[in-house]
Scaffold this active site. Structure first.
Site, PDB file in Angstrom:
ATOM      1  N   SER A  62     -16.091 -25.538  16.792  1.00 44.62           N
ATOM      2  CA  SER A  62     -16.353 -25.651  15.356  1.00 44.62           C
ATOM      3  C   SER A  62     -17.682 -24.972  15.026  1.00 44.62           C
ATOM      4  O   SER A  62     -17.836 -23.781  15.308  1.00 44.62           O
ATOM      5  CB  SER A  62     -16.315 -27.130  14.946  1.00 44.62           C
ATOM      6  OG  SER A  62     -16.230 -27.290  13.550  1.00 44.62           O
ATOM      7  N   ASP A  74      -5.201 -25.756  11.619  1.00 48.87           N
ATOM      8  CA  ASP A  74      -6.616 -26.142  11.573  1.00 48.87           C
ATOM      9  C   ASP A  74      -7.295 -25.411  10.416  1.00 48.87           C
ATOM     10  O   ASP A  74      -7.434 -24.186  10.449  1.00 48.87           O
ATOM     11  CB  ASP A  74      -7.287 -25.783  12.905  1.00 48.87           C
ATOM     12  CG  ASP A  74      -8.765 -26.165  12.961  1.00 48.87           C
ATOM     13  OD1 ASP A  74      -9.338 -26.530  11.926  1.00 48.87           O
ATOM     14  OD2 ASP A  74      -9.339 -26.088  14.063  1.00 48.87           O
ATOM     15  N   HIS A 131      -7.836 -30.001  13.869  1.00 45.87           N
ATOM     16  CA  HIS A 131      -9.210 -29.656  14.251  1.00 45.87           C
ATOM     17  C   HIS A 131      -9.777 -30.618  15.288  1.00 45.87           C
ATOM     18  O   HIS A 131     -10.777 -30.306  15.939  1.00 45.87           O
ATOM     19  CB  HIS A 131     -10.107 -29.630  13.016  1.00 45.87           C
ATOM     20  CG  HIS A 131     -11.437 -28.987  13.255  1.00 45.87           C
ATOM     21  ND1 HIS A 131     -11.570 -27.664  13.644  1.00 45.87           N
ATOM     22  CD2 HIS A 131     -12.703 -29.477  13.182  1.00 45.87           C
ATOM     23  CE1 HIS A 131     -12.850 -27.372  13.785  1.00 45.87           C
ATOM     24  NE2 HIS A 131     -13.557 -28.461  13.522  1.00 45.87           N
TER      25      HIS A 131
END
Length: 213
Positions: free
Chosen positions: A114, A182, A195
């Site tokens: 991320s 995602d 995610h």
């Protein structure tokens, strides 16, 4: 809004599971064979990162038989402040440069999840400016260090939503995973749970890295 929900959910991702996960060492050994440098996601709990860093490290310990591993948790806020990723970028580059000088035989596996993927992207010369929780590049790994980066493991990489990816010297050593739906890495994605699914990819990522050590 879906992206902010993803990022906020990371603060809760550990939950009760943190108690059952065996955490890797937080500090790097002086000169291990391999150092796993992990940049966690926004608000992500865990030693190296509950969703990605910790399970990838544990899996790589098993895959890299006969190799001595250590780990380093990139020191940065991992929050929504505009300079967060840039701080991580600078810390990662400074740390790897220092380790490379201290331990001439050491190799590195870079892990980013991320916002942490933005940190790694920047550090290898791929700007995350304009991506979710991204930033302009403030430092890059020097050319002398590049051959010692055995693998780059990226998960939920925000630059992918911009149509970007890792190119250049690191491309063949990079595994860049984006779960279907995602919203952080897939333009138009709407599955917040996707995610948080990347610990399921730890074995695949570890096998990829081990094959390049």
């Amino acid at each position: 809004m879906r992206i902010r929900m993803c990022l906020a959910a990371l603060s809760l991702a550990g939950g009760a599971g943190l108690a059952t996960l065996s955490a890797p060492p937080a500090l790097a050994a002086a000169c291990s064979d391999i150092e796993v440098v992990s940049a966690r996601g926004t608000f992500e709990p865990g030693t190296l990162g509950f969703v990605v860093g910790d399970p990838v490290y544990s899996a790589l310990q098993k895959k890299a038989a006969g190799k001595n591993l250590s780990s380093y948790k990139v020191n940065y806020p991992a929050d929504l402040s505009p300079t967060s990723a840039a701080q991580g970028n600078l810390d990662l580059v400074n740390h790897v440069k220092s380790q490379a000088a201290t331990c001439p035989g050491q190799k590195f596996v870079l892990v980013g999840y991320s916002q942490g993927a933005n940190v790694v992207d920047n550090s290898i010369g791929i700007s995350s400016a304009g991506a979710v929780v991204g930033s302009p590049i403030v430092a890059t790994l020097p050319a002398a260090v590049e051959p010692r980066v055995a693998a780059v493991l990226l998960f939920g990489n925000p630059i992918r939503a911009l149509g970007k990816s890792v190119t250049g010297a690191y491309q063949s050593r990079t595994l860049d995973l984006c779960a279907q739906g995602d919203p952080v890495c897939e333009n138009g994605g709407g599955d917040v749970g996707a995610h948080l699914s990347y610990r399921d990819d730890a074995e695949q990522a570890a096998a990829f890295a081990a094959g390049r050590l």
